[in-house]
Design a protein around this motif. Structure first.
Motif, short mmCIF file in Angstrom:
data_model
loop_
_atom_site.label_atom_id
_atom_site.label_comp_id
_atom_site.label_asym_id
_atom_site.label_seq_id
_atom_site.Cartn_x
_atom_site.Cartn_y
_atom_site.Cartn_z
N TYR A 117 107.13 11.19 -36.22
CA TYR A 117 105.53 10.50 -36.15
C TYR A 117 104.92 11.78 -35.89
O TYR A 117 105.17 12.53 -35.38
CB TYR A 117 105.72 9.50 -34.69
CG TYR A 117 106.44 8.40 -34.96
CD1 TYR A 117 105.68 7.09 -35.40
CD2 TYR A 117 107.52 8.08 -34.35
CE1 TYR A 117 106.56 5.94 -34.82
CE2 TYR A 117 108.69 6.70 -34.53
CZ TYR A 117 108.15 5.64 -34.72
OH TYR A 117 108.34 4.48 -35.27
N SER B 255 109.84 -2.78 -34.70
CA SER B 255 109.48 -2.55 -34.27
C SER B 255 110.43 -1.43 -33.56
O SER B 255 111.15 -1.22 -34.35
CB SER B 255 109.33 -3.11 -32.33
OG SER B 255 110.45 -3.61 -31.63
N HIS B 256 109.34 -0.97 -32.86
CA HIS B 256 110.07 0.85 -33.35
C HIS B 256 110.12 1.38 -32.19
O HIS B 256 111.32 1.87 -32.25
CB HIS B 256 108.46 1.56 -32.39
CG HIS B 256 106.81 1.64 -33.90
ND1 HIS B 256 107.57 2.62 -34.72
CD2 HIS B 256 106.13 0.59 -33.62
CE1 HIS B 256 106.03 2.19 -35.52
NE2 HIS B 256 105.23 1.32 -34.65
N MET C 152 111.30 -1.91 -41.15
CA MET C 152 109.87 -1.96 -40.20
C MET C 152 109.76 -3.21 -40.79
O MET C 152 108.80 -4.37 -40.81
CB MET C 152 108.97 -0.57 -40.48
CG MET C 152 109.31 0.32 -39.98
SD MET C 152 108.88 0.17 -37.94
CE MET C 152 107.23 -0.12 -37.29
#
Length: 318
Positions: free
Chosen positions: A129, A215-216, A210
Motif C-alpha cells: 500500500y 476485504s483487506h 478484491m
C-alpha cells in the motif's frame, strides 16, 4: 590496403581466421585443469569447514555421556568408556534445566507467534500500500537493525522497571515482559525480510480477490499470507534460533529474586549450572545440559532445512 595479419589472410570483416586446432585443445585442457583445481580446493575447504562445525557438536554430545574423571582425563576423546545416561537426568532434575526449558518454551511460543503476526502485517501494509510516510515508517523499523542492544540496556531496564510499577505483569522477572521485549527486538528483521517477500507476490491474484468482494483483512489472511508461507517458515526459523539462544536480554531482565519462583530461560540455566558448581565439578552434567539446550534448535533446523532454503530463494525466482 593490406589484409595479411594471420597466415597472410584475414576475413572480409577484418577478423583473423580461426585459431589452429592444437591451440584450441591446449586452451581447453588449461581450462579443464583450472576447473578441476578449483573444484578440488572447494571440496577440501568444505570438508575442513564440515569438520570444524560437526566435531564440536559431536564432542559436546559424547562428553555428556562420560563421567567427570573421564572428561578431565581424556577431554578430547570422542568414545567414552561407558555411557552415563544419568548425567541427563541429573542436569534435568538437580540442575533445574527442566524448569528452565519449560520457561523458554513458554516465552518462545508467545514471542515467535506475536513477532510473525505483527511483523507480517506491518510488512504487508508497507509493501503493498502506498501512503504518505510509508518509506519513513519502513526506514524507522530498519533503524532498529543498526542499534546494538547493549546501548539500550540502561533505558530498557529502566523502562521495564517503570512499566512494572503500573502493570505488574510487564515488570522484571515476568514471562509476559520478556515476550514483549523479544517481539520488539525481532520485529525489525522480520519486517525487513517479509517486506521484500511481499513485494514479489503477484498483483493479479490480489486484484482478483478484491473483485470477488474480499476485504483487506480477508485478502491478507486468506490469500496473501498463505502465498507467503515459504518466507514465513524461513523467518520463523530465524526467530526461533535467535530467541532460543538469546542470553543478554534474559540476563538483564530476568534476574533471580529471593522468595520468588525462578522464571529464567535455559541460557541462564546453563550459566547457573556452571557457576553454582563451586568447588564441586560436575562437567558431565554441564555437557548434558548444553546438549539438551542444543538439540531442539538443531532438530528444528534439520527438519525445516528445505523450507528455509526455498523461502530464501523464493523471492529471487519470482
Amino acid at each position: 590496403m593490406s589484409t595479411a595479419t594471420h597466415g597472410g589472410l584475414t576475413r572480409p570483416d577484418g577478423t583473423p581466421p580461426n585459431r589452429p586446432a592444437d591451440v584450441r585443445r591446449s586452451e581447453s585442457r588449461a581450462g579443464a585443469i583450472g576447473a578441476r583445481m578449483f573444484n578440488g580446493f572447494s571440496h577440501v575447504f568444505l570438508v575442513v569447514w564440515a569438520v570444524m562445525v560437526i566435531y564440536p557438536l559431536v564432542w559436546v554430545v559424547m562428553s555428556a555421556l562420560k563421567d567427570d574423571s573421564e572428561v578431565i582425563r581424556e577431554p578430547l576423546s570422542l568414545i567414552p568408556d561407558r555411557l552415563h545416561w544419568d548425567n541427563f537426568a541429573r542436569a534435568w532434575g538437580e540442575g533445574h534445566l527442566g524448569a528452565f526449558f519449560l520457561n523458554t518454551v513458554l516465552v518462545l511460543v508467545g514471542s515467535v507467534f506475536l513477532t510473525m503476526l505483527l511483523g507480517s502485517m506491518a510488512a504487508y501494509v508497507l509493501a503493498r500500500y502506498e501512503f504518505r510516510g510509508n518509506r519513513l515508517i519502513y526506514y524507522m523499523f530498519l533503524s532498529g537493525l543498526t542499534l546494538p542492544i547493549y546501548l539500550a540496556a540502561v533505558p530498557l531496564f529502566k523502562g521495564v522497571y517503570n512499566m512494572g510499577v503500573v502493570f505488574p505483569l510487564l515488570g522484571p522477572n515476568k514471562h509476559l515482559m520478556l515476550i514483549v521485549v523479544y517481539v520488539a527486538w525481532s520485529l525489525s528483521f522480520t519486517i525487513f525480510f517479509m517486506h521484500s517477500f511481499f513485494k514479489t507476490l503477484p498483483n493479479s491474484i490480489a486484484e482478483a480477490a478484491m473483485v470477488d468482494g474480499a476485504s483487506h483483512t480477508r485478502l491478507f489472511f486468506s490469500v496473501m499470507l498463505p502465498m507467503s508461507k515459504p518466507g514465513l517458515i524461513s523467518i520463523g526459523i530465524f526467530n526461533v534460533l535467535g530467541q532460543w539462544n538469546q542470553w543478554y536480554l534474559p540476563t538483564l531482565l530476568m534476574q533471580s529474586v529471593a522468595g520468588e519462583p525462578k522464571n529464567q530461560v535455559i541460557s541462564q540455566g546453563l550459566i547457573e549450572l556452571s557457576v553454582n558448581q563451586g568447588y564441586k565439578s560436575d562437567w558431565s552434567g554441564l555437557f548434558a545440559g548444553v546438549t539438551m539446550a542444543m538439540l531442539p534448535v538443531l532438530i528444528v533446523y534439520v527438519v525445516f532445512q528445505r523450507q528455509v532454503q526455498s523461502g530464501l530463494t523464493a523471492g529471487v525466482g519470482k
